[in-house]
Design an enzyme around this catalytic site. Structure first.
Site, PDB file in Angstrom:
ATOM      1  N   HIS A   3      -0.773 -93.968 -17.556  1.00 54.61           N
ATOM      2  CA  HIS A   3      -0.753 -92.953 -18.622  1.00 54.61           C
ATOM      3  C   HIS A   3      -1.548 -93.428 -19.843  1.00 54.61           C
ATOM      4  O   HIS A   3      -1.014 -94.041 -20.758  1.00 54.61           O
ATOM      5  CB  HIS A   3       0.698 -92.644 -19.009  1.00 54.61           C
ATOM      6  CG  HIS A   3       0.840 -91.404 -19.840  1.00 54.61           C
ATOM      7  ND1 HIS A   3       1.595 -90.321 -19.460  1.00 54.61           N
ATOM      8  CD2 HIS A   3       0.304 -91.057 -21.033  1.00 54.61           C
ATOM      9  CE1 HIS A   3       1.522 -89.382 -20.387  1.00 54.61           C
ATOM     10  NE2 HIS A   3       0.748 -89.810 -21.346  1.00 54.61           N
TER      11      HIS A   3
ATOM     12  N   GLU B 234       9.578 -85.477 -23.726  1.00 59.31           N
ATOM     13  CA  GLU B 234       9.133 -86.497 -24.690  1.00 59.31           C
ATOM     14  C   GLU B 234       9.853 -86.331 -26.028  1.00 59.31           C
ATOM     15  O   GLU B 234      10.502 -87.244 -26.506  1.00 59.31           O
ATOM     16  CB  GLU B 234       7.606 -86.397 -24.883  1.00 59.31           C
ATOM     17  CG  GLU B 234       7.079 -87.359 -25.947  1.00 59.31           C
ATOM     18  CD  GLU B 234       5.576 -87.224 -26.191  1.00 59.31           C
ATOM     19  OE1 GLU B 234       4.955 -86.309 -25.613  1.00 59.31           O
ATOM     20  OE2 GLU B 234       5.036 -88.039 -26.971  1.00 59.31           O
TER      21      GLU B 234
ATOM     22  N   ASP C 100      -0.277 -94.895 -23.444  1.00 57.24           N
ATOM     23  CA  ASP C 100      -0.522 -93.557 -23.994  1.00 57.24           C
ATOM     24  C   ASP C 100      -1.855 -93.481 -24.757  1.00 57.24           C
ATOM     25  O   ASP C 100      -2.858 -93.077 -24.184  1.00 57.24           O
ATOM     26  CB  ASP C 100       0.653 -93.094 -24.862  1.00 57.24           C
ATOM     27  CG  ASP C 100       0.848 -91.576 -24.855  1.00 57.24           C
ATOM     28  OD1 ASP C 100       0.113 -90.886 -24.130  1.00 57.24           O
ATOM     29  OD2 ASP C 100       1.747 -91.071 -25.573  1.00 57.24           O
ATOM     30  N   ASP C 101      -1.860 -93.845 -26.037  1.00 59.25           N
ATOM     31  CA  ASP C 101      -3.076 -93.745 -26.868  1.00 59.25           C
ATOM     32  C   ASP C 101      -3.374 -95.088 -27.531  1.00 59.25           C
ATOM     33  O   ASP C 101      -3.224 -95.229 -28.749  1.00 59.25           O
ATOM     34  CB  ASP C 101      -2.869 -92.705 -27.982  1.00 59.25           C
ATOM     35  CG  ASP C 101      -2.411 -91.364 -27.446  1.00 59.25           C
ATOM     36  OD1 ASP C 101      -2.889 -90.948 -26.373  1.00 59.25           O
ATOM     37  OD2 ASP C 101      -1.572 -90.722 -28.107  1.00 59.25           O
TER      38      ASP C 101
END
Ligand code: ZN
Length: 334
Positions: A12, A200, A281-282
């Site tokens: 992810h 989430e 994630d980011d």
């Protein structure tokens, strides 16, 4: 334990939001963004404190997105994302996801096809240079009109030879899964893996949303899904179905999905027999890497190296990349 040396899997990671800091410094002036010092860079591009003002967060996403402006830049940024994943995190199996509609925003001279080909060139170059397997996931943005979602689905299916999966992202409150069901069904029939951002945000219905993503969209993996810890029956449903959770601890803390990092339910979900995986994630915008997420699980949640390796093996098996391609770069038998 030497976390960096553990071979890792990332399921992810948003391609558009993992731009290397030195590259941002180099490119930002071309896009009218001046970065006189470190503080200006941090203020403009990074999210390192829990978010309380959504507007400024969105601006940070958009500033990074500006850099994805030409085929040359897209190829370069993609190659660097892969290179960093390999060199910094020792990631051998890497799934990168991107939303064609998000990349194209403000860059209308680029078609989905241009964007995808440029990304593929970056990936191919990285795979030739580093012992890693990279797979691309196509993202549908929930907030878009349904016709656009359909166009993205068609694009993903037409390119099923170079996409491994389809994802649905953005805020799910007020954007139910059900209208997207026909698209995901078609993608699944075409052989794409299905993962869905769900569960989430800490809203009352979050666990139910996860069940809907599985029931309606055929998700076998859930992006986050962290909020199921609030509902024992949905935890049991997810466990019994063998659904994989792509958990992202720092991301959950920064978005305040989980207000206190030490209380992140990762370990609880793992010990309940749910397939849990570790993800970033980011990483560009959060100023983290995947090592950092493993360190949190080890140091703050007290997970052992064996437990972390179990999660990594779960991720290696759950990756949508073909078994043959994964096995070539993975040190243990899948
Ligand atoms: Zn995500």
């Amino acid at each position: 334990m030497n976390i960096q040396r553990l071979p890792k899997v990332e399921l992810h990671r948003h391609l558009e939001l993992c731009v290397r800091p030195s590259t941002i410094y180099e490119l930002a002036p071309q896009f009218g963004i001046s970065l006189p010092d470190e503080q200006a860079f941090r203020d403009r591009f990074l999210i390192t404190e829990p978010m309380n003002d959504l507007g400024s967060v969105l601006n940070k996403f958009l500033d990074t997105q500006k850099l994805w402006a030409s085929e040359e830049l897209i190829e370069r940024l993609t190659f660097e994302a892969c290179e960093d994943a390999f060199k910094i995190d020792n990631i051998r199996i890497l799934e990168l996801r991107y939303a064609p509609t998000f990349v194209r925003m403000g860059h209308e001279h680029l078609s989905f096809e241009h964007i995808h080909r440029a990304i593929l060139r970056g990936v191919t170059k990285a795979e030739a240079e580093f012992p890693m397997a990279v797979g691309l996931i196509c993202i549908i943005q929930r907030i878009l009109p349904v016709e656009e979602a359909e166009a993205v689905t068609n694009f993903a299916i037409e390119n099923r030879a170079s996409f491994v999966g389809l994802d649905l992202a953005d805020n799910e409150v007020g954007f139910d899964s059900k209208p997207f069901a026909p698209f995901f069904l078609r993608a699944k029939e075409a052989g794409l893996g299905i993962t869905v951002h769900s569960g989430e945000a800490p809203v009352a219905n979050a666990p139910r949303y996860v069940k809907e993503a599985i029931d309606y969209l055929g998700a076998t993996r859930i992006g986050h899904g962290v909020q199921i810890y609030r509902d024992a029956s949905i935890m049991e449903f997810v466990r019994a179905k063998g659904i994989v959770l792509e958990l992202c601890p720092t991301s959950n803390y920064l978005t305040q999905a989980i207000p206190v990092l030490k209380e992140h339910p990762f370990r609880r979900l793992f010990e309940a027999g749910i397939k849990t995986t570790v993800n970033s994630d980011d990483p560009g915008i959060f100023n983290i890497d995947l090592n950092n997420e493993y360190r949190i699980l080890s140091e703050r949640l007290g997970m052992s190296v064996e437990q972390l390796e179990t999660c990594t093996d779960i991720a290696a098996k759950a990756s949508f990349i073909t078994l043959e391609k994964k096995q070539k770069v993975w040190p243990r038998r899948l």
